[in-house]
Design a protein around this motif. Structure first.
Motif, PDB file in Angstrom:
ATOM      1  N   SER A 190     -74.589  20.536   4.195  1.00 31.07           N
ATOM      2  CA  SER A 190     -74.404  21.655   3.738  1.00 31.07           C
ATOM      3  C   SER A 190     -75.079  22.799   2.387  1.00 31.07           C
ATOM      4  CB  SER A 190     -72.851  21.047   3.636  1.00 31.07           C
ATOM      5  OG  SER A 190     -72.942  20.717   1.883  1.00 31.07           O
ATOM      6  N   VAL A 191     -73.998  24.012   2.698  1.00 31.15           N
ATOM      7  CA  VAL A 191     -75.088  24.840   1.454  1.00 31.15           C
ATOM      8  C   VAL A 191     -75.010  24.201   0.566  1.00 31.15           C
ATOM      9  CG1 VAL A 191     -75.070  27.478   0.525  1.00 31.15           C
ATOM     10  CG2 VAL A 191     -75.295  27.123   2.961  1.00 31.15           C
ATOM     11  N   SER A 192     -73.530  23.610  -0.034  1.00 36.76           N
ATOM     12  CA  SER A 192     -73.623  22.807  -1.632  1.00 36.76           C
ATOM     13  C   SER A 192     -73.954  21.715  -1.621  1.00 36.76           C
ATOM     14  CB  SER A 192     -71.786  22.459  -1.421  1.00 36.76           C
ATOM     15  OG  SER A 192     -71.734  21.621  -0.523  1.00 36.76           O
ATOM     16  N   ASP A 193     -74.694  21.018  -0.732  1.00 32.93           N
ATOM     17  CA  ASP A 193     -75.762  19.740  -0.554  1.00 32.93           C
ATOM     18  C   ASP A 193     -76.962  20.618  -1.274  1.00 32.93           C
ATOM     19  OD1 ASP A 193     -73.632  17.851  -0.181  1.00 32.93           O
ATOM     20  OD2 ASP A 193     -74.347  17.695   1.796  1.00 32.93           O
ATOM     21  N   LEU A 194     -77.382  21.514  -0.242  1.00 28.85           N
ATOM     22  CA  LEU A 194     -79.044  22.073  -0.687  1.00 28.85           C
ATOM     23  C   LEU A 194     -78.633  22.573  -1.842  1.00 28.85           C
ATOM     24  CD1 LEU A 194     -81.589  22.838  -0.005  1.00 28.85           C
ATOM     25  CD2 LEU A 194     -80.360  24.932   1.140  1.00 28.85           C
ATOM     26  N   GLN A 195     -77.764  23.333  -3.006  1.00 33.21           N
ATOM     27  CA  GLN A 195     -77.616  23.512  -3.709  1.00 33.21           C
ATOM     28  C   GLN A 195     -77.785  22.604  -5.224  1.00 33.21           C
ATOM     29  OE1 GLN A 195     -73.976  26.416  -3.619  1.00 33.21           O
ATOM     30  NE2 GLN A 195     -75.130  27.941  -3.055  1.00 33.21           N
ATOM     31  N   ALA A 196     -76.759  21.466  -4.437  1.00 37.49           N
ATOM     32  CA  ALA A 196     -76.916  20.651  -5.295  1.00 37.49           C
ATOM     33  C   ALA A 196     -78.588  19.250  -5.807  1.00 37.49           C
ATOM     34  CB  ALA A 196     -76.102  19.271  -5.317  1.00 37.49           C
ATOM     35  N   LEU A 197     -78.778  19.889  -4.638  1.00 32.09           N
ATOM     36  CA  LEU A 197     -80.050  19.194  -4.815  1.00 32.09           C
ATOM     37  C   LEU A 197     -81.258  19.513  -5.530  1.00 32.09           C
ATOM     38  CD1 LEU A 197     -80.660  18.497  -0.888  1.00 32.09           C
ATOM     39  CD2 LEU A 197     -80.696  16.486  -3.312  1.00 32.09           C
ATOM     40  N   GLU A 198     -81.441  21.441  -5.180  1.00 26.81           N
ATOM     41  CA  GLU A 198     -81.918  22.041  -5.891  1.00 26.81           C
ATOM     42  C   GLU A 198     -81.649  22.019  -7.161  1.00 26.81           C
ATOM     43  OE1 GLU A 198     -84.780  24.055  -4.653  1.00 26.81           O
ATOM     44  OE2 GLU A 198     -84.708  23.336  -2.619  1.00 26.81           O
ATOM     45  N   GLN A 199     -80.387  21.920  -7.680  1.00 28.36           N
ATOM     46  CA  GLN A 199     -80.852  21.788  -8.804  1.00 28.36           C
ATOM     47  C   GLN A 199     -80.817  20.315  -9.774  1.00 28.36           C
ATOM     48  OE1 GLN A 199     -75.947  22.542  -9.164  1.00 28.36           O
ATOM     49  NE2 GLN A 199     -76.410  24.634  -9.373  1.00 28.36           N
ATOM     50  N   ALA A 200     -80.731  19.549  -8.793  1.00 28.69           N
ATOM     51  CA  ALA A 200     -80.992  18.624  -9.419  1.00 28.69           C
ATOM     52  C   ALA A 200     -82.218  18.646  -9.772  1.00 28.69           C
ATOM     53  CB  ALA A 200     -81.062  16.820  -8.444  1.00 28.69           C
TER      54      ALA A 200
ATOM     55  N   GLN B  54     -84.034  20.914  -9.777  1.00 27.25           N
ATOM     56  CA  GLN B  54     -85.226  21.794 -11.337  1.00 27.25           C
ATOM     57  C   GLN B  54     -84.923  21.342 -12.889  1.00 27.25           C
ATOM     58  OE1 GLN B  54     -85.846  24.571 -11.689  1.00 27.25           O
ATOM     59  NE2 GLN B  54     -86.636  24.535 -13.752  1.00 27.25           N
ATOM     60  N   ALA B  55     -83.883  20.080 -12.652  1.00 27.40           N
ATOM     61  CA  ALA B  55     -83.410  19.132 -13.838  1.00 27.40           C
ATOM     62  C   ALA B  55     -85.046  18.440 -14.082  1.00 27.40           C
ATOM     63  CB  ALA B  55     -82.019  18.684 -13.665  1.00 27.40           C
ATOM     64  N   ARG B  56     -85.553  17.763 -13.015  1.00 30.26           N
ATOM     65  CA  ARG B  56     -86.131  16.812 -12.948  1.00 30.26           C
ATOM     66  C   ARG B  56     -87.252  17.161 -13.215  1.00 30.26           C
ATOM     67  NH1 ARG B  56     -90.273  16.116  -9.881  1.00 30.26           N
ATOM     68  NH2 ARG B  56     -89.263  17.751  -7.957  1.00 30.26           N
ATOM     69  N   MET B  57     -87.526  19.027 -13.156  1.00 27.93           N
ATOM     70  CA  MET B  57     -88.796  19.556 -13.428  1.00 27.93           C
ATOM     71  C   MET B  57     -88.685  19.602 -14.491  1.00 27.93           C
ATOM     72  SD  MET B  57     -89.719  21.680 -10.405  1.00 27.93           S
ATOM     73  CE  MET B  57     -89.388  22.791 -10.512  1.00 27.93           C
ATOM     74  N   GLU B  58     -87.553  20.289 -15.226  1.00 29.75           N
ATOM     75  CA  GLU B  58     -87.695  20.721 -16.462  1.00 29.75           C
ATOM     76  C   GLU B  58     -87.539  19.569 -17.717  1.00 29.75           C
ATOM     77  OE1 GLU B  58     -83.829  22.070 -16.884  1.00 29.75           O
ATOM     78  OE2 GLU B  58     -84.160  23.972 -16.487  1.00 29.75           O
ATOM     79  N   HIS B  59     -86.761  17.814 -17.041  1.00 30.16           N
ATOM     80  CA  HIS B  59     -87.368  17.046 -17.708  1.00 30.16           C
ATOM     81  C   HIS B  59     -88.858  16.331 -17.852  1.00 30.16           C
ATOM     82  CE1 HIS B  59     -85.912  12.938 -18.993  1.00 30.16           C
ATOM     83  NE2 HIS B  59     -87.583  12.441 -18.762  1.00 30.16           N
ATOM     84  N   HIS B  60     -89.551  16.222 -17.123  1.00 30.13           N
ATOM     85  CA  HIS B  60     -91.386  16.235 -16.732  1.00 30.13           C
ATOM     86  C   HIS B  60     -91.656  17.612 -17.370  1.00 30.13           C
ATOM     87  CE1 HIS B  60     -91.426  13.069 -14.273  1.00 30.13           C
ATOM     88  NE2 HIS B  60     -90.346  13.687 -13.219  1.00 30.13           N
ATOM     89  N   ALA B  61     -91.366  18.572 -17.942  1.00 28.00           N
ATOM     90  CA  ALA B  61     -92.052  19.549 -18.831  1.00 28.00           C
ATOM     91  C   ALA B  61     -91.815  18.900 -20.187  1.00 28.00           C
ATOM     92  CB  ALA B  61     -91.357  20.480 -18.546  1.00 28.00           C
ATOM     93  N   ILE B  62     -90.214  18.830 -20.627  1.00 28.43           N
ATOM     94  CA  ILE B  62     -90.148  17.919 -22.242  1.00 28.43           C
ATOM     95  C   ILE B  62     -91.397  17.068 -22.373  1.00 28.43           C
ATOM     96  CG2 ILE B  62     -88.702  16.895 -23.145  1.00 28.43           C
ATOM     97  CD1 ILE B  62     -86.839  19.025 -21.761  1.00 28.43           C
TER      98      ILE B  62
END
Length: 96
Positions: free
Chosen positions: A42-52, A54-62
């Motif tokens: 669903s769209v809500s699942d896709l948005q949750a996956l995208e947020q997760a 993005q958070a993972r990429m930010e964590h790796h950058a930090i």
């Protein structure tokens, strides 16, 4: 969890599958010859996956920035120790 569905059934029932997902139904694992080849969410699942993601990429950058900072500190410490050793003992003997 998810429902498994052969690709030929997804093709013939795509409208129903999409309606099912839009209504908050289970995800669908698409199978080709019994092998999972895609997933429908669903769209809500896709948005949750995208947020997760993005958070993972930010964590790796930090973490990468922290590693670079640590490397810089180590290099500065080594350079300082090298200068102190030269001041105390003179330049290194280059004849070996």
């Amino acid at each position: 969890m998810y429902d498994e569905m052969p690709i030929h059934r997804v093709r013939t029932r795509l409208r129903r599958v999409v309606d099912h997902l839009a209504a908050g139904g289970q995800r669908v694992m698409v199978l080709r010859n019994g092998v999972a080849v895609a997933g429908l969410v669903s769209v809500s699942d896709l948005q949750a996956l995208e947020q997760a993601d993005q958070a993972r990429m930010e964590h790796h950058a930090i973490r990468a920035q922290a590693r670079l900072r640590d490397i810089g500190l180590l290099k500065a410490g080594l350079d300082s120790a090298r200068l102190e050793a030269r001041a105390r003992y003179g330049p290194p003997d280059t004849k070996r």
